[in-house]
Design a protein around this motif. Sequence first.
Motif, PDB file in Angstrom:
ATOM      1  N   VAL A  11       5.764   1.065  14.781  1.00  0.00           N
ATOM      2  CA  VAL A  11       4.611   0.175  14.654  1.00  0.00           C
ATOM      3  C   VAL A  11       5.005  -1.020  13.798  1.00  0.00           C
ATOM      4  CG1 VAL A  11       2.191  -0.033  13.993  1.00  0.00           C
ATOM      5  CG2 VAL A  11       3.075   2.173  14.781  1.00  0.00           C
ATOM      6  N   GLN A  12       4.674  -2.219  14.269  1.00  0.00           N
ATOM      7  CA  GLN A  12       4.994  -3.458  13.569  1.00  0.00           C
ATOM      8  C   GLN A  12       3.722  -4.280  13.410  1.00  0.00           C
ATOM      9  OE1 GLN A  12       8.248  -4.947  12.647  1.00  0.00           O
ATOM     10  NE2 GLN A  12       6.874  -6.401  11.622  1.00  0.00           N
ATOM     11  N   VAL A  13       3.511  -4.888  12.238  1.00  0.00           N
ATOM     12  CA  VAL A  13       2.370  -5.770  12.053  1.00  0.00           C
ATOM     13  C   VAL A  13       2.714  -7.165  12.574  1.00  0.00           C
ATOM     14  CG1 VAL A  13       2.967  -6.548   9.717  1.00  0.00           C
ATOM     15  CG2 VAL A  13       0.562  -6.495  10.441  1.00  0.00           C
ATOM     16  N   ILE A  14       1.733  -7.819  13.210  1.00  0.00           N
ATOM     17  CA  ILE A  14       1.865  -9.213  13.642  1.00  0.00           C
ATOM     18  C   ILE A  14       0.786  -9.991  12.891  1.00  0.00           C
ATOM     19  CG2 ILE A  14       1.946 -10.808  15.577  1.00  0.00           C
ATOM     20  CD1 ILE A  14       2.473  -8.469  17.411  1.00  0.00           C
ATOM     21  N   PRO A  15       1.171 -10.707  11.839  1.00  0.00           N
ATOM     22  CA  PRO A  15       0.159 -11.356  10.984  1.00  0.00           C
ATOM     23  C   PRO A  15      -0.637 -12.428  11.737  1.00  0.00           C
ATOM     24  CG  PRO A  15       2.283 -11.206   9.849  1.00  0.00           C
ATOM     25  CD  PRO A  15       2.529 -10.859  11.292  1.00  0.00           C
ATOM     26  N   GLY A  16      -1.958 -12.438  11.497  1.00  0.00           N
ATOM     27  CA  GLY A  16      -2.834 -13.483  12.005  1.00  0.00           C
ATOM     28  C   GLY A  16      -2.807 -13.685  13.502  1.00  0.00           C
ATOM     29  N   ALA A  17      -2.598 -12.616  14.257  1.00  0.00           N
ATOM     30  CA  ALA A  17      -2.389 -12.758  15.700  1.00  0.00           C
ATOM     31  C   ALA A  17      -3.682 -12.837  16.499  1.00  0.00           C
ATOM     32  CB  ALA A  17      -1.544 -11.597  16.217  1.00  0.00           C
ATOM     33  N   ASP A  44      -3.750  -9.209   5.426  1.00  0.00           N
ATOM     34  CA  ASP A  44      -2.767  -9.273   4.345  1.00  0.00           C
ATOM     35  C   ASP A  44      -1.327  -9.168   4.828  1.00  0.00           C
ATOM     36  OD1 ASP A  44      -2.697  -6.627   5.088  1.00  0.00           O
ATOM     37  OD2 ASP A  44      -3.153  -5.809   3.104  1.00  0.00           O
ATOM     38  N   GLY A  45      -1.122  -9.109   6.154  1.00  0.00           N
ATOM     39  CA  GLY A  45       0.226  -9.038   6.692  1.00  0.00           C
ATOM     40  C   GLY A  45       0.932  -7.722   6.448  1.00  0.00           C
ATOM     41  N   MET A  46       0.175  -6.676   6.136  1.00  0.00           N
ATOM     42  CA  MET A  46       0.759  -5.370   5.837  1.00  0.00           C
ATOM     43  C   MET A  46       0.029  -4.268   6.601  1.00  0.00           C
ATOM     44  SD  MET A  46       3.185  -6.007   3.634  1.00  0.00           S
ATOM     45  CE  MET A  46       3.560  -4.437   2.845  1.00  0.00           C
ATOM     46  N   LEU A  47       0.739  -3.161   6.815  1.00  0.00           N
ATOM     47  CA  LEU A  47       0.151  -1.942   7.354  1.00  0.00           C
ATOM     48  C   LEU A  47       0.046  -0.913   6.230  1.00  0.00           C
ATOM     49  CD1 LEU A  47       2.275  -1.694  10.617  1.00  0.00           C
ATOM     50  CD2 LEU A  47      -0.152  -2.290  10.510  1.00  0.00           C
ATOM     51  N   ASP A  48      -1.069  -0.194   6.190  1.00  0.00           N
ATOM     52  CA  ASP A  48      -1.230   0.900   5.241  1.00  0.00           C
ATOM     53  C   ASP A  48      -0.938   2.202   5.958  1.00  0.00           C
ATOM     54  OD1 ASP A  48      -3.143   0.124   2.471  1.00  0.00           O
ATOM     55  OD2 ASP A  48      -2.623  -1.380   3.976  1.00  0.00           O
ATOM     56  N   VAL A  49      -0.143   3.056   5.321  1.00  0.00           N
ATOM     57  CA  VAL A  49       0.331   4.288   5.931  1.00  0.00           C
ATOM     58  C   VAL A  49      -0.178   5.475   5.122  1.00  0.00           C
ATOM     59  CG1 VAL A  49       2.365   5.607   6.659  1.00  0.00           C
ATOM     60  CG2 VAL A  49       2.412   3.083   6.688  1.00  0.00           C
ATOM     61  N   GLU A 108      -0.879  11.043   1.140  1.00  0.00           N
ATOM     62  CA  GLU A 108       0.112  10.218   0.445  1.00  0.00           C
ATOM     63  C   GLU A 108       0.123   8.835   1.089  1.00  0.00           C
ATOM     64  OE1 GLU A 108       4.701  10.818  -1.175  1.00  0.00           O
ATOM     65  OE2 GLU A 108       3.938  12.014   0.499  1.00  0.00           O
ATOM     66  N   LEU A 109       0.006   7.784   0.276  1.00  0.00           N
ATOM     67  CA  LEU A 109      -0.197   6.433   0.784  1.00  0.00           C
ATOM     68  C   LEU A 109       1.010   5.545   0.534  1.00  0.00           C
ATOM     69  CD1 LEU A 109      -3.869   5.831  -0.426  1.00  0.00           C
ATOM     70  CD2 LEU A 109      -3.101   6.614   1.821  1.00  0.00           C
ATOM     71  N   PHE A 110       1.302   4.700   1.526  1.00  0.00           N
ATOM     72  CA  PHE A 110       2.393   3.730   1.438  1.00  0.00           C
ATOM     73  C   PHE A 110       1.930   2.430   2.090  1.00  0.00           C
ATOM     74  CE2 PHE A 110       4.134   7.990   1.911  1.00  0.00           C
ATOM     75  CZ  PHE A 110       5.047   8.079   0.871  1.00  0.00           C
ATOM     76  N   ARG A 111       2.737   1.354   1.942  1.00  0.00           N
ATOM     77  CA  ARG A 111       2.469   0.092   2.619  1.00  0.00           C
ATOM     78  C   ARG A 111       3.789  -0.468   3.136  1.00  0.00           C
ATOM     79  NH1 ARG A 111      -0.595  -4.317   0.191  1.00  0.00           N
ATOM     80  NH2 ARG A 111      -1.964  -4.211   1.997  1.00  0.00           N
ATOM     81  N   ALA A 112       3.731  -1.106   4.309  1.00  0.00           N
ATOM     82  CA  ALA A 112       4.939  -1.683   4.891  1.00  0.00           C
ATOM     83  C   ALA A 112       4.550  -2.614   6.030  1.00  0.00           C
ATOM     84  CB  ALA A 112       5.862  -0.586   5.413  1.00  0.00           C
ATOM     85  N   GLU A 113       5.489  -3.494   6.424  1.00  0.00           N
ATOM     86  CA  GLU A 113       5.288  -4.351   7.584  1.00  0.00           C
ATOM     87  C   GLU A 113       5.705  -3.651   8.872  1.00  0.00           C
ATOM     88  OE1 GLU A 113       7.279  -8.042   7.007  1.00  0.00           O
ATOM     89  OE2 GLU A 113       6.266  -8.494   5.121  1.00  0.00           O
ATOM     90  N   ARG A 114       6.632  -2.708   8.754  1.00  0.00           N
ATOM     91  CA  ARG A 114       7.111  -1.972   9.918  1.00  0.00           C
ATOM     92  C   ARG A 114       7.287  -0.503   9.548  1.00  0.00           C
ATOM     93  NH1 ARG A 114       9.564  -2.314  14.849  1.00  0.00           N
ATOM     94  NH2 ARG A 114      11.179  -0.786  15.297  1.00  0.00           N
ATOM     95  N   VAL A 115       6.864   0.367  10.461  1.00  0.00           N
ATOM     96  CA  VAL A 115       6.931   1.811  10.231  1.00  0.00           C
ATOM     97  C   VAL A 115       7.554   2.469  11.456  1.00  0.00           C
ATOM     98  CG1 VAL A 115       5.622   3.894   9.684  1.00  0.00           C
ATOM     99  CG2 VAL A 115       4.806   1.663   8.871  1.00  0.00           C
TER     100      VAL A 115
END
Length: 314
Positions: A290-296, A220-225, A258-265
């Motif tokens: 930490v950075q997400v790399i989509p579909g890598a 989904d191109g996102m990181l769950d925190v 406590e939950l969050f979502r982001a592309e970069r943390v």
Amino acid sequence: MDERDGRCRVAVVFNPVGAGEHADQRKRELVQALEAGGAEEVLLEETTPEDPGRGAAERAMKERADVVLAAGGDGTVMACVSALAGSRTPLAVLPLGTGNLLANNLGLPGELEDAVEVVLRGRRRRVDVGAVDDDRFVVMSGIGFDAAMLRDTAPSMKSRLGALAYVLSGLRQLRRRSTDYRITLEDSPPFHRLAQGVLIGNLGRIQGGLEVLPDAEPDDGMLDVGVLRTGSLLDWLKLAGRVLTRRGRDGANGPPLELFRAERVEIDCSRPQPIERDGDTAPARRHLAVQVIPGALTLCVPAHDGDEPQEVTR
């Protein structure tokens, strides 16, 4: 490469430690099963303390392997992920460790015949990866509690008790004092939390199959925190109840998780904390980005009923 009849060059990155005392026999059986399944050629390298798998996977790409098979535990898988992320070379997994995070999250088979079928005739699925410095992970990274739990789980306990060893190590971590975490999600203003740790996941299950990040999806191109705001035994019991009953996000905007979502943390700590990536620990630090790399990454996964094998062109 022709995935319909399994004719392909398979590079096996084999961890003899993860395979245990019968490593040589399991290695022979694996090669024989791949050849019997139709593999055109099997290239095999064993991991070493100096090269836990990344170098072997990089050499496999240079030799134009069609698939890289990581036969080992979480450390072997993460090393291969770090090498293959950003390429078109698919990664397959034969789980031989005690945690087996990726296999447990995506239902990858541990039986030899089933795993070989996935390697040779399974689906190819593009998934995201997380980036920490030069390393890549596909399941989860963490700082604080979970990294300390993994770091302090003795290998002898893992070999004897399996996933239960992580539970016992986690119980010993309950007395760790909380740390001030300064958390920045993408370009939003930073916020502070007094917590025992932070989980950053591309997939949601940790050791033992417990789902702590219920909304995490690998593509989904996102990181769950997840921020572990557990300050007492009661908090841990509440968290355990939430995880075991799969309550998901219901009531999750506060202690104990406590939950969050982001592309970069980005995380800054008031004192150094250990970190981990896909179960592999690293020395304590005060900063983690930490950075997400989509579909890598391309993964070999079981074919669903009616699916046609998918050829991946590099």
